[in-house]
Motif scaffolding. Structure first.
Motif, mmCIF file in Angstrom:
data_model
loop_
_atom_site.group_PDB
_atom_site.id
_atom_site.type_symbol
_atom_site.label_atom_id
_atom_site.label_comp_id
_atom_site.label_asym_id
_atom_site.label_seq_id
_atom_site.Cartn_x
_atom_site.Cartn_y
_atom_site.Cartn_z
ATOM 1 N N LEU A 1 0.846 -1.197 0.000
ATOM 2 C CA LEU A 1 0.000 0.000 0.000
ATOM 3 C C LEU A 1 0.880 1.245 0.000
ATOM 4 C CD1 LEU A 1 -2.911 -0.459 2.578
ATOM 5 C CD2 LEU A 1 -3.105 -0.267 0.110
ATOM 6 N N ASP A 2 0.473 2.256 -0.777
ATOM 7 C CA ASP A 2 1.156 3.538 -0.659
ATOM 8 C C ASP A 2 0.339 4.443 0.255
ATOM 9 O OD1 ASP A 2 -0.979 4.451 -2.151
ATOM 10 O OD2 ASP A 2 0.242 5.397 -3.706
ATOM 11 N N ALA A 3 0.800 5.659 0.470
ATOM 12 C CA ALA A 3 0.156 6.556 1.434
ATOM 13 C C ALA A 3 -1.260 6.941 1.022
ATOM 14 C CB ALA A 3 1.002 7.812 1.623
ATOM 15 N N SER A 4 -1.572 6.895 -0.275
ATOM 16 C CA SER A 4 -2.908 7.263 -0.744
ATOM 17 C C SER A 4 -3.891 6.103 -0.685
ATOM 18 C CB SER A 4 -2.832 7.795 -2.179
ATOM 19 O OG SER A 4 -2.476 6.754 -3.077
ATOM 20 N N GLY A 5 -3.401 4.887 -0.404
ATOM 21 C CA GLY A 5 -4.272 3.722 -0.348
ATOM 22 C C GLY A 5 -4.278 2.889 -1.608
ATOM 23 N N ALA A 6 -3.445 3.229 -2.591
ATOM 24 C CA ALA A 6 -3.366 2.447 -3.824
ATOM 25 C C ALA A 6 -2.658 1.119 -3.545
ATOM 26 C CB ALA A 6 -2.616 3.229 -4.905
ATOM 27 N N LEU B 1 11.541 -3.350 1.525
ATOM 28 C CA LEU B 1 10.096 -3.352 1.714
ATOM 29 C C LEU B 1 9.751 -2.755 3.075
ATOM 30 C CD1 LEU B 1 9.222 -6.885 0.288
ATOM 31 C CD2 LEU B 1 9.016 -4.672 -0.853
ATOM 32 N N PRO B 2 8.571 -2.146 3.211
ATOM 33 C CA PRO B 2 8.196 -1.528 4.494
ATOM 34 C C PRO B 2 7.988 -2.576 5.587
ATOM 35 C CG PRO B 2 6.351 -1.489 2.950
ATOM 36 C CD PRO B 2 7.548 -1.942 2.171
ATOM 37 N N ASN B 3 8.207 -2.169 6.830
ATOM 38 C CA ASN B 3 8.042 -3.068 7.973
ATOM 39 C C ASN B 3 6.596 -3.119 8.469
ATOM 40 O OD1 ASN B 3 10.813 -3.739 8.120
ATOM 41 N ND2 ASN B 3 11.240 -1.818 9.194
ATOM 42 N N LEU B 4 5.840 -2.058 8.220
ATOM 43 C CA LEU B 4 4.452 -2.005 8.682
ATOM 44 C C LEU B 4 3.606 -3.002 7.905
ATOM 45 C CD1 LEU B 4 2.310 -0.595 10.458
ATOM 46 C CD2 LEU B 4 2.015 1.051 8.578
ATOM 47 N N ARG B 5 2.743 -3.743 8.619
ATOM 48 C CA ARG B 5 1.902 -4.740 7.980
ATOM 49 C C ARG B 5 0.431 -4.438 8.251
ATOM 50 N NH1 ARG B 5 2.511 -11.097 9.363
ATOM 51 N NH2 ARG B 5 2.106 -10.221 11.422
ATOM 52 N N VAL B 6 -0.409 -4.639 7.244
ATOM 53 C CA VAL B 6 -1.848 -4.418 7.358
ATOM 54 C C VAL B 6 -2.554 -5.737 7.078
ATOM 55 C CG1 VAL B 6 -3.834 -3.131 6.507
ATOM 56 C CG2 VAL B 6 -1.597 -2.024 6.615
ATOM 57 N N ILE B 7 -3.432 -6.147 7.986
ATOM 58 C CA ILE B 7 -4.180 -7.388 7.834
ATOM 59 C C ILE B 7 -5.651 -7.054 7.618
ATOM 60 C CG2 ILE B 7 -4.845 -9.565 8.915
ATOM 61 C CD1 ILE B 7 -2.297 -9.486 10.509
ATOM 62 N N GLY B 8 -6.254 -7.657 6.603
ATOM 63 C CA GLY B 8 -7.663 -7.417 6.309
ATOM 64 C C GLY B 8 -7.865 -7.184 4.828
ATOM 65 N N SER B 9 -9.112 -7.170 4.398
ATOM 66 C CA SER B 9 -9.413 -6.951 2.980
ATOM 67 C C SER B 9 -9.401 -5.467 2.663
ATOM 68 C CB SER B 9 -10.785 -7.542 2.642
ATOM 69 O OG SER B 9 -11.809 -6.805 3.289
ATOM 70 N N PRO B 10 -9.143 -5.104 1.396
ATOM 71 C CA PRO B 10 -9.122 -3.678 1.021
ATOM 72 C C PRO B 10 -10.416 -2.946 1.358
ATOM 73 C CG PRO B 10 -8.182 -5.022 -0.729
ATOM 74 C CD PRO B 10 -8.756 -5.984 0.289
ATOM 75 N N LYS B 11 -11.560 -3.640 1.311
ATOM 76 C CA LYS B 11 -12.832 -2.991 1.633
ATOM 77 C C LYS B 11 -12.875 -2.539 3.089
ATOM 78 C CE LYS B 11 -15.572 -5.558 -1.772
ATOM 79 N NZ LYS B 11 -16.710 -6.491 -1.967
ATOM 80 N N GLN B 12 -12.085 -3.183 3.928
ATOM 81 C CA GLN B 12 -12.109 -2.878 5.351
ATOM 82 C C GLN B 12 -11.177 -1.736 5.743
ATOM 83 O OE1 GLN B 12 -11.124 -6.857 6.487
ATOM 84 N NE2 GLN B 12 -13.204 -7.383 7.096
ATOM 85 N N TYR B 13 -10.123 -1.517 4.986
ATOM 86 C CA TYR B 13 -9.181 -0.470 5.400
ATOM 87 C C TYR B 13 -9.067 0.699 4.427
ATOM 88 C CZ TYR B 13 -5.951 -3.143 2.379
ATOM 89 O OH TYR B 13 -5.368 -3.801 1.330
ATOM 90 N N CYS B 14 -9.483 0.508 3.173
ATOM 91 C CA CYS B 14 -9.249 1.564 2.184
ATOM 92 C C CYS B 14 -10.037 2.844 2.466
ATOM 93 C CB CYS B 14 -9.588 1.049 0.777
ATOM 94 S SG CYS B 14 -8.266 0.052 0.062
ATOM 95 N N LEU B 15 -11.230 2.720 3.034
ATOM 96 C CA LEU B 15 -12.048 3.905 3.273
ATOM 97 C C LEU B 15 -11.386 4.856 4.265
ATOM 98 C CD1 LEU B 15 -15.636 2.347 3.441
ATOM 99 C CD2 LEU B 15 -14.602 3.631 1.564
ATOM 100 N N ASN B 16 -10.638 4.302 5.220
ATOM 101 C CA ASN B 16 -10.018 5.134 6.257
ATOM 102 C C ASN B 16 -8.493 5.082 6.222
ATOM 103 O OD1 ASN B 16 -12.597 5.792 7.873
ATOM 104 N ND2 ASN B 16 -12.639 3.561 7.796
ATOM 105 N N TRP B 17 -7.932 4.522 5.149
ATOM 106 C CA TRP B 17 -6.495 4.289 5.169
ATOM 107 C C TRP B 17 -5.680 5.578 5.264
ATOM 108 C CZ3 TRP B 17 -2.758 1.459 6.520
ATOM 109 C CH2 TRP B 17 -1.471 1.685 6.023
ATOM 110 N N THR B 18 -6.044 6.587 4.499
ATOM 111 C CA THR B 18 -5.274 7.844 4.524
ATOM 112 C C THR B 18 -5.243 8.426 5.927
ATOM 113 O OG1 THR B 18 -5.892 8.295 2.222
ATOM 114 C CG2 THR B 18 -5.054 10.139 3.511
ATOM 115 N N GLN B 19 -6.394 8.425 6.597
ATOM 116 C CA GLN B 19 -6.472 8.946 7.963
ATOM 117 C C GLN B 19 -5.674 8.073 8.924
ATOM 118 O OE1 GLN B 19 -10.321 8.610 9.733
ATOM 119 N NE2 GLN B 19 -9.937 10.139 11.320
ATOM 120 N N ILE B 20 -5.791 6.761 8.772
ATOM 121 C CA ILE B 20 -5.071 5.837 9.660
ATOM 122 C C ILE B 20 -3.564 6.005 9.505
ATOM 123 C CG2 ILE B 20 -4.596 3.401 10.129
ATOM 124 C CD1 ILE B 20 -7.501 2.822 9.283
#
Length: 284
Positions: free
Chosen positions: A152-157, A173-192
């Motif tokens: 994921l980039d900072a914009s959620g792409a 590669l980045p160390n931060l990991r995100v678990i879940g489907s794109p529908k669950q995190y993309c809406l708030n990803w920029t803010q998160i």
């Protein structure tokens, strides 16, 4: 009176002659301009159709990503061009649009280069800030779940991992990991991401599997934030105030930190009958 009338008629005749000459000069000038413009256009057309203005090999295409020069193999993997091809028949805008459709590219500018003939391409690559892990197959009731890894980039792409590593084999590669489907995190990803990137507490994992409870895995332990909303920056601020918690409590005894209400933070201990309710996170 007769003399005056005679002089006036002579003067008028001379004026008419001057006007005729001016018209003739204007017509001649217009004809010369037409010949000159036509000749220039024909000359430019002749120059344009010469074999020198032909894209013959991939080496004539120079692609830059910031200060980085991409290899010929990488260039060809991103471009769809046939050789040889007239430089003037190539549409830079169409090439730029095709490049921007690539998941690893955010922006692209394509320009023709006359000396030496070729193309100059400038791209802005997407910079991944987190790795994603998405499990599929759970809806079919099977235990065998297919796990898809991406970036994921900072914009959620979202960027396929294989595509990114093939173009950037030496990049870390980045160390931060995100678990879940794109529908669950993309809406708030920029803010998160914006809130977490400003945190002084290290976050290594973001669990978005439960839409009602965003969970962060941090150096202090798991942190429950509830539904992501406008209070997220305040929650991260309170978490930063609790960064010395591990020095006063055994991290093995902490089950999770509850920051669903940042005004009333809770520290849930492993024992069910123990719960710590700090009134001031700074004093923990």
């Amino acid at each position: 009176m007769a003399g005056i009338i005679s002089v006036s008629r002579t003067d008028l005749a001379q004026r008419r002659k001057k006007l005729r000459r001016r018209r003739q000069m204007r017509i001649i000038q217009a004809i010369w301009r037409t010949f000159a413009i036509t000749g220039l256009a024909c000359g430019l057309l002749w120059v344009a159709i010469q074999p020198v203005w032909v894209l013959k090999t991939p080496k004539q295409v120079v692609m830059k990503s910031g200060n980085q020069l991409l290899s010929d193999e990488t260039t060809q993997s991103l471009l769809v061009l046939s050789y040889p091809q007239s430089l003037w028949r190539i549409e830079p805008a169409a090439i730029a649009n095709s490049l921007k459709k690539q998941p690893t590219i955010a922006q692209a500018i394509v320009r023709r280069r006359l000396f030496p003939p070729g193309l100059n391409i400038e791209i802005q690559e997407r910079v991944p800030v987190a790795m994603t892990q998405t499990a599929s197959g759970a809806n079919q009731g099977t235990d065998n779940k297919k796990v898809t890894i991406g970036l994921l980039d900072a914009s959620g792409a979202w960027i396929p991992l294989e595509k990114y590593t093939s173009l950037n084999p030496t990049r870390k590669l980045p160390n931060l990991r995100v678990i879940g489907s794109p529908k669950q995190y993309c809406l708030n990803w920029t803010q998160i991401h914006q809130a977490i990137s400003q945190s002084t507490v290290k976050v290594v994992e973001i669990d978005c599997q439960n839409p009602a409870n965003l969970i962060l895995k941090t150096e202090l332990g798991n942190v429950h934030l509830g539904v992501p909303g406008s209070q997220l920056p305040e929650q991260i601020k309170v978490l930063a105030q609790m960064r010395h918690l591990s020095a006063k409590l055994d991290s093995g005894q902490i089950e999770y930190i509850d920051l669903k209400n940042p005004d009333f933070p809770l520290v849930q201990m492993n024992q069910k009958d123990q719960k710590l309710t700090p009134k001031n996170p700074k004093n923990i």
